[in-house]
Design a protein around this motif. Sequence first.
Motif: not given
Length: 505
Positions: A117-121, A123-125, A392-393, A423-429
């Motif tokens: 789910d994209p709301s997670n930190l 999701p790519q995992l 958080s963001e 990873d460009p799709t990662g939450f923290y990238n």
Amino acid sequence: MRKMFLIVVALLSMATAAVAQDSAPSGEIVISMANDPTSLYLPRAADTAAYNAALPLYDTLVGRNEKQEIIPSLAESWERSEDGKQYTFKLRHDVMFQNGEKFTADAVVETWIAGKDPSNLYPQLYSFASKVEAVDDYTVKISTESPQVLFLSKLLQWGIVAPTYMRQVGIEEFEKKPVGSGPFRLVERVSGDRIVMEANPDYWRKGYPKLARVTFRIIPDSSTRLAAIQTGEIDIANRLSADDVATLKDVSTVKVISYQNDSLYYVGFKNVGNGVGTPLENVKVRQALNYAVNRQGIIDAIFNGGASLVSGFLLASDLGYDNAIQPYPYDPEKAKALLAEAGYEKGFSISIGCPTDAYLNINEVCLAIQRDLSAVGVDATVEFKTSNSYWSEKAYGSVGPMYVDGWASGSGEALDRLQGALDPTGFYNTWVDTKLSDQINTLAATFDRDARAKLYKDLQKYMYDNPPFIYLYTQMIFEAVNSKVEGYSPTSTELINLTDISISK
């Protein structure tokens, strides 16, 4: 950050070498945490503290043994297709979730659906798997678009959730009251103070866990943690300094352990979000900032020598590490010259995010970086944030164009660390570089170990010349443990396997 990290979650299902006696759990352990965990739901567990607090609640399909070999856990066996893009797992029949649900293939499917789910930190995992399907109640098939070198290691991240409960309450409510099949179940969480767990009476590994109760105490101040271990208020004090543990040498009830940390600490740059249009987009500026920071001075003054310089985003123990590439030297004059070449002879102003007390001495490190940058004309404002706010963001959106963090891998190579941070799709990238992304993707699909080592060397050189970070250090970990604690053996990523720990009587 977790940041971790990523095979660290192997501890969720690590098998034990010895056969335990089938006896009732007993005793309580109290473990300190330097910061309040972000979440007890693994896809939202941002850092090591959160992972350590969440791990005991779940099991995974596979685990790792002490030799770092992948072994069965909830999955008894598996087969890989000839093209390497599909794995079929045979599941255990004797596992129950903490709410009484029976573990079947449906749980694996729901774990994947909720996890991506994209709301997670992270999701790519989960989304690296293109399809997860239940063949029957105890057979599950997982497919990917392309072969994945670390496929089984990635499954170490999948803490399997109670599926019916997850569908009934949704991710937000599940996060508050998580239910897995792990050795411990949640009793209470008091934000900023403690997390309490008790042994799962229906745990499928007979004779485990050994402990009846686990309490995590949130104690941000290291001197308070140090005092608490001496008085017996806590049983494990982590993230202590070399100076801290030196004061414990005559305390007979406490033993000190130390080990090399797998986390690599750095200052991140942004060319997305609030980093767009800043001087950081110029490679000469990024090189200049690497020359500007006196990292050896930080190691000597702040860590009393208990850390080591790094030359890039690979550690010396990682596959393909090139020891011909030396760390950026401290050279403020070179930094000034590069800034002038980039058109910033008079410097510029920028802000740096810092996760307050989240890592050992990190507040002091952030302030030292600020002073070093000021000396070359860069006016840096440090933004201190609590860990929950800091992580958080997306793309560290709560802070400015620069930020301090750390990332672990634990798999013997840097791919997890690289994917997690870049990873460009990662939450923290926070850094988008097409050439760098292509190199990482090629690594992920290259099964030949020697070929992968060569790719790592090429990547290390590219990241040195085109740095997305200021490369800081890796450090020694010092912890204090009450002498009554038995079976405590943390990993290089600071993860704790609570299943094997006991308290002597």
